[in-house]
Design a protein around this motif. Structure first.
Motif, PDB file in Angstrom:
ATOM      1  N   LYS A 200      36.662 110.407  70.936  1.00 22.52           N
ATOM      2  CA  LYS A 200      35.641 109.539  71.778  1.00 22.52           C
ATOM      3  C   LYS A 200      33.916 109.875  71.346  1.00 22.52           C
ATOM      4  O   LYS A 200      33.228 109.023  71.373  1.00 22.52           O
ATOM      5  CB  LYS A 200      35.822 109.727  73.316  1.00 22.52           C
ATOM      6  CG  LYS A 200      36.869 109.078  73.613  1.00 22.52           C
ATOM      7  CD  LYS A 200      36.946 108.898  75.139  1.00 22.52           C
ATOM      8  CE  LYS A 200      38.566 108.426  75.479  1.00 22.52           C
ATOM      9  NZ  LYS A 200      38.717 107.231  75.267  1.00 22.52           N
ATOM     10  N   LEU A 201      33.836 111.304  71.483  1.00 29.22           N
ATOM     11  CA  LEU A 201      32.440 111.652  70.892  1.00 29.22           C
ATOM     12  C   LEU A 201      32.084 111.186  69.351  1.00 29.22           C
ATOM     13  O   LEU A 201      30.840 110.521  69.230  1.00 29.22           O
ATOM     14  CB  LEU A 201      32.652 113.281  70.930  1.00 29.22           C
ATOM     15  CG  LEU A 201      31.319 113.864  70.719  1.00 29.22           C
ATOM     16  CD1 LEU A 201      30.064 113.470  71.720  1.00 29.22           C
ATOM     17  CD2 LEU A 201      31.137 115.416  70.821  1.00 29.22           C
ATOM     18  N   ALA A 202      32.997 111.283  68.536  1.00 29.37           N
ATOM     19  CA  ALA A 202      32.737 110.668  67.299  1.00 29.37           C
ATOM     20  C   ALA A 202      32.452 109.280  66.991  1.00 29.37           C
ATOM     21  O   ALA A 202      31.528 108.740  66.751  1.00 29.37           O
ATOM     22  CB  ALA A 202      33.937 111.033  66.427  1.00 29.37           C
ATOM     23  N   ASP A 203      33.128 108.406  67.865  1.00 27.09           N
ATOM     24  CA  ASP A 203      32.864 107.044  68.299  1.00 27.09           C
ATOM     25  C   ASP A 203      31.577 106.702  68.767  1.00 27.09           C
ATOM     26  O   ASP A 203      30.714 105.771  68.321  1.00 27.09           O
ATOM     27  CB  ASP A 203      34.107 106.359  68.995  1.00 27.09           C
ATOM     28  CG  ASP A 203      35.338 106.074  67.955  1.00 27.09           C
ATOM     29  OD1 ASP A 203      35.247 106.437  66.862  1.00 27.09           O
ATOM     30  OD2 ASP A 203      36.230 106.020  68.602  1.00 27.09           O
ATOM     31  N   ALA A 204      31.222 107.881  69.534  1.00 25.71           N
ATOM     32  CA  ALA A 204      29.950 107.457  70.342  1.00 25.71           C
ATOM     33  C   ALA A 204      28.577 107.742  69.431  1.00 25.71           C
ATOM     34  O   ALA A 204      27.632 107.322  69.297  1.00 25.71           O
ATOM     35  CB  ALA A 204      29.800 108.322  71.578  1.00 25.71           C
ATOM     36  N   VAL A 205      28.812 108.909  68.501  1.00 21.25           N
ATOM     37  CA  VAL A 205      27.709 109.249  67.558  1.00 21.25           C
ATOM     38  C   VAL A 205      27.750 108.107  66.343  1.00 21.25           C
ATOM     39  O   VAL A 205      26.448 107.630  66.120  1.00 21.25           O
ATOM     40  CB  VAL A 205      28.249 110.368  66.855  1.00 21.25           C
ATOM     41  CG1 VAL A 205      27.557 110.803  65.608  1.00 21.25           C
ATOM     42  CG2 VAL A 205      28.392 111.686  67.831  1.00 21.25           C
ATOM     43  N   SER A 206      28.753 107.469  65.855  1.00 12.86           N
ATOM     44  CA  SER A 206      28.756 106.353  65.021  1.00 12.86           C
ATOM     45  C   SER A 206      30.157 105.626  64.826  1.00 12.86           C
ATOM     46  O   SER A 206      31.087 106.153  64.564  1.00 12.86           O
ATOM     47  CB  SER A 206      28.397 106.912  63.514  1.00 12.86           C
ATOM     48  OG  SER A 206      28.603 105.946  62.547  1.00 12.86           O
ATOM     49  N   SER A 207      29.957 104.362  64.814  1.00 18.76           N
ATOM     50  CA  SER A 207      31.243 103.440  64.693  1.00 18.76           C
ATOM     51  C   SER A 207      31.147 103.103  63.213  1.00 18.76           C
ATOM     52  O   SER A 207      32.261 102.612  62.833  1.00 18.76           O
ATOM     53  CB  SER A 207      31.318 102.328  65.680  1.00 18.76           C
ATOM     54  OG  SER A 207      29.923 101.415  65.451  1.00 18.76           O
ATOM     55  N   ASP A 208      30.041 103.242  62.661  1.00 18.48           N
ATOM     56  CA  ASP A 208      30.383 102.986  60.936  1.00 18.48           C
ATOM     57  C   ASP A 208      31.082 103.942  60.281  1.00 18.48           C
ATOM     58  O   ASP A 208      30.996 105.015  60.921  1.00 18.48           O
ATOM     59  CB  ASP A 208      29.060 102.912  60.521  1.00 18.48           C
ATOM     60  CG  ASP A 208      28.175 101.822  61.062  1.00 18.48           C
ATOM     61  OD1 ASP A 208      28.639 100.953  61.701  1.00 18.48           O
ATOM     62  OD2 ASP A 208      26.789 101.972  61.163  1.00 18.48           O
ATOM     63  N   TYR A 209      31.363 103.384  59.178  1.00 19.01           N
ATOM     64  CA  TYR A 209      32.150 104.602  58.416  1.00 19.01           C
ATOM     65  C   TYR A 209      31.276 105.882  57.890  1.00 19.01           C
ATOM     66  O   TYR A 209      30.062 105.763  57.569  1.00 19.01           O
ATOM     67  CB  TYR A 209      32.903 104.076  57.051  1.00 19.01           C
ATOM     68  CG  TYR A 209      33.511 105.166  56.257  1.00 19.01           C
ATOM     69  CD1 TYR A 209      34.899 105.440  56.480  1.00 19.01           C
ATOM     70  CD2 TYR A 209      32.964 106.129  55.324  1.00 19.01           C
ATOM     71  CE1 TYR A 209      35.382 106.293  55.706  1.00 19.01           C
ATOM     72  CE2 TYR A 209      33.470 106.891  54.747  1.00 19.01           C
ATOM     73  CZ  TYR A 209      34.610 107.127  54.823  1.00 19.01           C
ATOM     74  OH  TYR A 209      35.534 107.902  54.263  1.00 19.01           O
TER      75      TYR A 209
END
Ligand SMILES: Nc1ncnc2c1ncn2[C@@H]1O[C@H](COP(=O)(O)OP(=O)(O)OP(=O)(O)O)[C@@H](O)[C@H]1O
Length: 124
Positions: free
Chosen positions: A77-86
């Motif tokens: 979730k934290l990673a998705d909040a930081v960036s949804s791009d590759y």
């Protein structure tokens, strides 16, 4: 002198943690698989009448897998909040978090086999 522990704050933290546990099993498919596996193992544990040590090992393995799954989900979730791009670092972060779950899941599977296989073989 004031009581050195803020019990209300501690209770509030427990509530947040409880909400986290509920969310884990309600929304996360992998966590539900781990929940099903744990309920099956506990049911088998009652059937085979595990010793205190075997119960301690089983519960420890279940707790480790659930905790790893919770940390993995939190990191995702934290990673998705930081960036949804590759991003290669997000890939590495998610793969490493998933590796943590896999490591404890393999350990739990091995402990499960060590505890239950001899008892299952005795049935035949
Ligand atoms: N933003 C991103 N950048 C780079 N790679 C990513 C990114 N998002 C996902 N990935 C890659 O895809 C894999 C799967 O990611 P995903 O977020 O779908 O998690 P998952 O393991 O399928 O868990 P869940 O189904 O619980 O979300 C990751 O392990 C990673 O290798």
């Amino acid at each position: 002198m004031e009581f050195p522990v803020d019990l209300r704050k501690a209770l509030q933290s427990f509530r947040y943690a409880g909400k986290g546990i509920a969310d884990l099993f309600i929304y996360e498919n992998n966590a539900r698989i781990h929940l099903f596996a744990a309920v099956s193992a506990i049911t088998a544990g009652f059937y085979f009448g595990l010793s205190t040590t075997e119960w301690a090992l089983l519960i420890t393995q279940i707790a480790l897998v659930w905790a790893a799954e919770a940390f993995n989900t939190a990191l995702e979730k934290l990673a998705d909040a930081v960036s949804s791009d590759y991003h290669p670092l997000i890939k590495s972060t998610k793969d490493l978090a998933a590796a943590g779950v896999l490591i404890v899941a393999i350990s739990a599977a091995i402990v499960g086999v060590l505890i239950f296989l001899p008892k299952i073989l005795l049935l035949f």
